[in-house]
Write a protein that holds these residues in place. Structure first.
Motif, PDB file in Angstrom:
ATOM      1  N   MET A 310       0.807  -1.209   0.000  1.00  0.00           N
ATOM      2  CA  MET A 310       0.000   0.000   0.000  1.00  0.00           C
ATOM      3  C   MET A 310       0.845   1.266   0.000  1.00  0.00           C
ATOM      4  SD  MET A 310      -2.879  -1.087  -0.590  1.00  0.00           S
ATOM      5  CE  MET A 310      -3.547   0.577  -0.694  1.00  0.00           C
ATOM      6  N   VAL A 311       2.040   1.212   0.547  1.00  0.00           N
ATOM      7  CA  VAL A 311       2.941   2.364   0.433  1.00  0.00           C
ATOM      8  C   VAL A 311       3.254   2.606  -1.039  1.00  0.00           C
ATOM      9  CG1 VAL A 311       5.310   3.153   0.852  1.00  0.00           C
ATOM     10  CG2 VAL A 311       3.954   2.205   2.725  1.00  0.00           C
ATOM     11  N   LEU A 312       3.628   1.552  -1.746  1.00  0.00           N
ATOM     12  CA  LEU A 312       3.980   1.679  -3.159  1.00  0.00           C
ATOM     13  C   LEU A 312       2.746   1.989  -4.008  1.00  0.00           C
ATOM     14  CD1 LEU A 312       6.392  -1.394  -3.380  1.00  0.00           C
ATOM     15  CD2 LEU A 312       7.021   1.009  -3.106  1.00  0.00           C
ATOM     16  N   GLY A 316       1.952   5.507  -6.049  1.00  0.00           N
ATOM     17  CA  GLY A 316       1.721   5.456  -7.491  1.00  0.00           C
ATOM     18  C   GLY A 316       0.419   6.130  -7.881  1.00  0.00           C
ATOM     19  N   ALA A 317      -0.636   5.920  -7.084  1.00  0.00           N
ATOM     20  CA  ALA A 317      -1.913   6.573  -7.356  1.00  0.00           C
ATOM     21  C   ALA A 317      -1.783   8.086  -7.213  1.00  0.00           C
ATOM     22  CB  ALA A 317      -2.982   6.035  -6.407  1.00  0.00           C
ATOM     23  N   ALA A 318      -1.024   8.526  -6.216  1.00  0.00           N
ATOM     24  CA  ALA A 318      -0.807   9.964  -6.047  1.00  0.00           C
ATOM     25  C   ALA A 318      -0.108  10.559  -7.265  1.00  0.00           C
ATOM     26  CB  ALA A 318       0.014  10.212  -4.784  1.00  0.00           C
ATOM     27  N   LEU A 319       0.864   9.846  -7.798  1.00  0.00           N
ATOM     28  CA  LEU A 319       1.564  10.320  -8.993  1.00  0.00           C
ATOM     29  C   LEU A 319       0.605  10.384 -10.180  1.00  0.00           C
ATOM     30  CD1 LEU A 319       4.145  11.084 -10.523  1.00  0.00           C
ATOM     31  CD2 LEU A 319       4.629   8.638 -10.773  1.00  0.00           C
ATOM     32  N   ALA A 320      -0.248   9.387 -10.319  1.00  0.00           N
ATOM     33  CA  ALA A 320      -1.179   9.349 -11.451  1.00  0.00           C
ATOM     34  C   ALA A 320      -2.157  10.516 -11.422  1.00  0.00           C
ATOM     35  CB  ALA A 320      -1.932   8.020 -11.454  1.00  0.00           C
ATOM     36  N   GLU A 344      -0.233  10.792  -1.075  1.00  0.00           N
ATOM     37  CA  GLU A 344       0.359  12.120  -0.949  1.00  0.00           C
ATOM     38  C   GLU A 344       0.975  12.334   0.425  1.00  0.00           C
ATOM     39  OE1 GLU A 344      -3.036  14.448  -1.905  1.00  0.00           O
ATOM     40  OE2 GLU A 344      -2.848  14.134  -4.077  1.00  0.00           O
ATOM     41  N   ARG A 345       0.551  11.531   1.393  1.00  0.00           N
ATOM     42  CA  ARG A 345       1.073  11.654   2.758  1.00  0.00           C
ATOM     43  C   ARG A 345       2.243  10.721   3.038  1.00  0.00           C
ATOM     44  NH1 ARG A 345      -4.615  11.796   3.417  1.00  0.00           N
ATOM     45  NH2 ARG A 345      -4.686   9.610   4.089  1.00  0.00           N
ATOM     46  N   VAL A 346       2.625   9.891   2.060  1.00  0.00           N
ATOM     47  CA  VAL A 346       3.735   8.964   2.258  1.00  0.00           C
ATOM     48  C   VAL A 346       5.054   9.723   2.183  1.00  0.00           C
ATOM     49  CG1 VAL A 346       4.970   6.985   1.276  1.00  0.00           C
ATOM     50  CG2 VAL A 346       2.465   6.977   1.362  1.00  0.00           C
ATOM     51  N   ALA A 347       5.851   9.605   3.206  1.00  0.00           N
ATOM     52  CA  ALA A 347       7.163  10.268   3.221  1.00  0.00           C
ATOM     53  C   ALA A 347       8.110   9.594   2.240  1.00  0.00           C
ATOM     54  CB  ALA A 347       7.748  10.222   4.627  1.00  0.00           C
ATOM     55  N   GLY A 348       9.038  10.371   1.695  1.00  0.00           N
ATOM     56  CA  GLY A 348       9.992   9.818   0.736  1.00  0.00           C
ATOM     57  C   GLY A 348      10.792   8.674   1.328  1.00  0.00           C
ATOM     58  N   SER A 349      11.214   8.818   2.590  1.00  0.00           N
ATOM     59  CA  SER A 349      12.007   7.750   3.213  1.00  0.00           C
ATOM     60  C   SER A 349      11.182   6.484   3.398  1.00  0.00           C
ATOM     61  CB  SER A 349      12.557   8.232   4.560  1.00  0.00           C
ATOM     62  OG  SER A 349      11.494   8.599   5.435  1.00  0.00           O
ATOM     63  N   TYR A 351       8.739   5.531   1.420  1.00  0.00           N
ATOM     64  CA  TYR A 351       8.626   4.934   0.094  1.00  0.00           C
ATOM     65  C   TYR A 351       9.898   4.171  -0.265  1.00  0.00           C
ATOM     66  CZ  TYR A 351       7.939   4.425  -4.916  1.00  0.00           C
ATOM     67  OH  TYR A 351       7.822   3.904  -6.180  1.00  0.00           O
ATOM     68  N   VAL A 352      11.050   4.774  -0.032  1.00  0.00           N
ATOM     69  CA  VAL A 352      12.310   4.105  -0.373  1.00  0.00           C
ATOM     70  C   VAL A 352      12.512   2.862   0.480  1.00  0.00           C
ATOM     71  CG1 VAL A 352      14.817   4.362  -0.404  1.00  0.00           C
ATOM     72  CG2 VAL A 352      13.369   6.210  -1.247  1.00  0.00           C
ATOM     73  N   GLU A 353      12.114   2.931   1.743  1.00  0.00           N
ATOM     74  CA  GLU A 353      12.210   1.755   2.619  1.00  0.00           C
ATOM     75  C   GLU A 353      11.376   0.599   2.059  1.00  0.00           C
ATOM     76  OE1 GLU A 353      12.680  -0.859   5.953  1.00  0.00           O
ATOM     77  OE2 GLU A 353      13.872   0.840   5.252  1.00  0.00           O
ATOM     78  N   ALA A 354      10.150   0.902   1.610  1.00  0.00           N
ATOM     79  CA  ALA A 354       9.302  -0.147   1.034  1.00  0.00           C
ATOM     80  C   ALA A 354       9.859  -0.639  -0.291  1.00  0.00           C
ATOM     81  CB  ALA A 354       7.879   0.379   0.847  1.00  0.00           C
ATOM     82  N   LEU A 355      10.306   0.293  -1.130  1.00  0.00           N
ATOM     83  CA  LEU A 355      10.777  -0.054  -2.466  1.00  0.00           C
ATOM     84  C   LEU A 355      12.031  -0.903  -2.429  1.00  0.00           C
ATOM     85  CD1 LEU A 355      10.472   0.403  -5.564  1.00  0.00           C
ATOM     86  CD2 LEU A 355      11.975   2.381  -5.278  1.00  0.00           C
TER      87      LEU A 355
END
Length: 470
Positions: A310-312, A316-320, A344-349, A351-355
């Motif tokens: 769900m983080v990823l 992705g939905a926010a980007l779309a 939109e509320r997911v922090a960059g760190s 996201y990278v942790e999940a990715l």
């Protein structure tokens, strides 16, 4: 001769070569059946009969000259609405999208065009493919041919309904959390999510490394034929696998004797599994013993990776949706908007942790598991198709979040492994059940070989026209 409506892609080529059937006859038959069934199933967002017949006529001319482009020349296909087709719009299930023609074929579309296939149209999907069912603000509700009061699943909804009725032999779909396998299971067809990068994408999905492209078909042989065409690198996708081409059709032979197979009824989780689904998938899994494989009931031993997904997914939905303001969002699927706002509320760190870390940890865990087992079998889904117009069944057993009834599919988007859904019987209510076969990263050919062995041993039921109720 067997009716055109029942023929597979693998059967069409020899009939064309023998001049017992022509691509134009097949295209006209498909168009007539689409015209007949479309009011009941609502599987298309683009149909262009003139373009379809022009492609069929060009194919027919090649066969008559002895210059066919290959075994798929003249085979009718469909393309999901989030995959580019030059000259047709790409709306991704959204009523806000432009009607302007897309400027170029996506890689998989281009490979099918180069193979001489005949495009029947573009198929329905939920808005931006955000959920596992088949309704959208653009096209409304797509229905399941096995029971039109139920849905075909999603997001490759129209593709699956077309595959079930053989409205075309090969149907391109996408799978970011199960979107090929979910509708394949609900509609009783074959749905392959190849290893990530095996089939290139362009434009690249906003869901990034979760999103795979793959075919839905009625037979494993047709899936293999499709993969021979579309599983080739393309310079527009930097993640596409660079490898010597595999002949997936040749790889179907050999059976499963000696393979080490694990069967997990729940992946170690506590999701409720319908009794008929549990019985049918277990019987199918244990059938591999009769085919000479060893089958051990064992869970792969990982925790539910839904939070990682769900983080990823939400990012992705926010980007779309990043360029769509409040007025536009008010016209969109509210569930998609909510997911995008969460992203939109997911922090960059985070996201990278999940990715990186979380995704790699799960992939490493499964690599170790596949050192012990060649294949993993699970139910594709824990339930049969349910009523249309809902994201979850009305009985409430899976809450309000569609991911709660898809726990067997999304883990293998995170790990990027190949996984196929194969029909394995009908429930007492007459609805299909799906068995999922998962292979180690890169072992697409082995997954298809196992699927072919089971298909030959336990042939599948077919539906020839939409069933209005059960």
């Amino acid at each position: 001769m067997t009716s055109i409506a029942s023929l597979s892609a693998a059967e069409l080529g020899p009939l064309y070569a023998a001049k017992e059937l022509s691509p134009v006859e097949v295209a006209k038959d498909a168009l007539a059946r689409i015209e007949r069934f479309e009011p009941e199933i609502n599987a298309f967002v683009v149909r262009d009969g003139a373009a379809t017949l022009a492609m069929a006529e060009a194919s027919q001319a090649r066969w008559l000259k002895g210059e066919a482009l290959g075994p798929l020349d003249g085979v009718p296909v469909t393309i999901k609405d989030n995959i580019g087709v030059a000259g047709w719009p790409m709306k991704r299930g959204s009523a806000l999208a432009s009607d302007a023609p897309w400027p170029e074929d996506a890689p998989a579309t281009a490979r099918l065009r180069e193979a001489g296939t005949v495009f029947l149209g573009k198929t329905t999907m939920p808005e931006y493919g955000w959920k596992g069912v088949g309704d959208s603000p653009l096209s409304g509700i797509t229905r399941n041919p096995w029971n039109t009061t139920t849905g075909p699943g999603g997001s490759s909804a129209g593709a699956a309904s077309c595959a079930a009725l053989n409205l075309g032999c090969i149907h391109l779909g996408t799978d970011g959390a199960g979107s090929v396998r979910i509708p394949a299971a609900f509609t009783g067809v074959v749905g392959l999510k190849p290893t990530y990068g095996r089939v290139p994408a362009y434009p690249v999905s906003t869901m990034g490394f979760l999103a795979h492209l793959g075919p839905l078909t009625r037979t494993v042989a047709d899936t293999a034929l499709a993969m021979n065409a579309i599983a080739r690198p393309d310079e527009r996708d930097m993640t596409a696998i660079i490898a010597d081409p595999i002949d997936y059709v040749a790889a179907l032979s050999g059976g499963v004797k000696g393979l080490r197979i694990a069967y997990s009824a729940k992946l170690g989780g506590d999701v409720p599994v319908d009794a008929d689904i549990a019985r049918l998938t277990r019987e199918a899994a244990l059938a591999f013993r009769e085919l000479g494989a060893s089958v051990e009931e064992v869970d792969p031993g990982f925790a539910d990776p839904l939070e990682t997904l769900m983080v990823l997914w939400s990012a992705g939905a926010a980007l779309a949706l990043r360029s769509i303001g409040p007025d536009g969002r008010a016209q969109m699927d509210p569930g998609l908007v909510a997911v995008a706002e969460a992203g939109e509320r997911v922090a960059g760190s985070t996201y990278v942790e999940a990715l990186l870390n979380q995704r790699n940890a799960l992939a490493h865990h499964m690599a170790q598991f596949h050192a012990r087992f060649d294949l993993l079998l699970t139910p594709t889904l824990p339930l049969p198709a349910f009523e249309v117009g809902r994201n979850t069944p009305g009985h409430g057993g899976y809450g309000e979040d569609w991911t709660r009834w898809t726990p067997f599919t999304y883990p293998f988007n995170i790990t990027q492994q190949p996984a196929i859904s194969l029909p394995c019987g009908l429930t007492s209510g007459g609805l299909p059940a799906g068995l999922q076969i998962v292979g180690a990263f890169g072992e697409d050919a082995l997954v298809l070989r196992a699927a072919a062995a089971l298909e030959a041993f336990r042939p599948f039921a077919r539906v020839d026209a939409p069933i209005k109720s059960i």
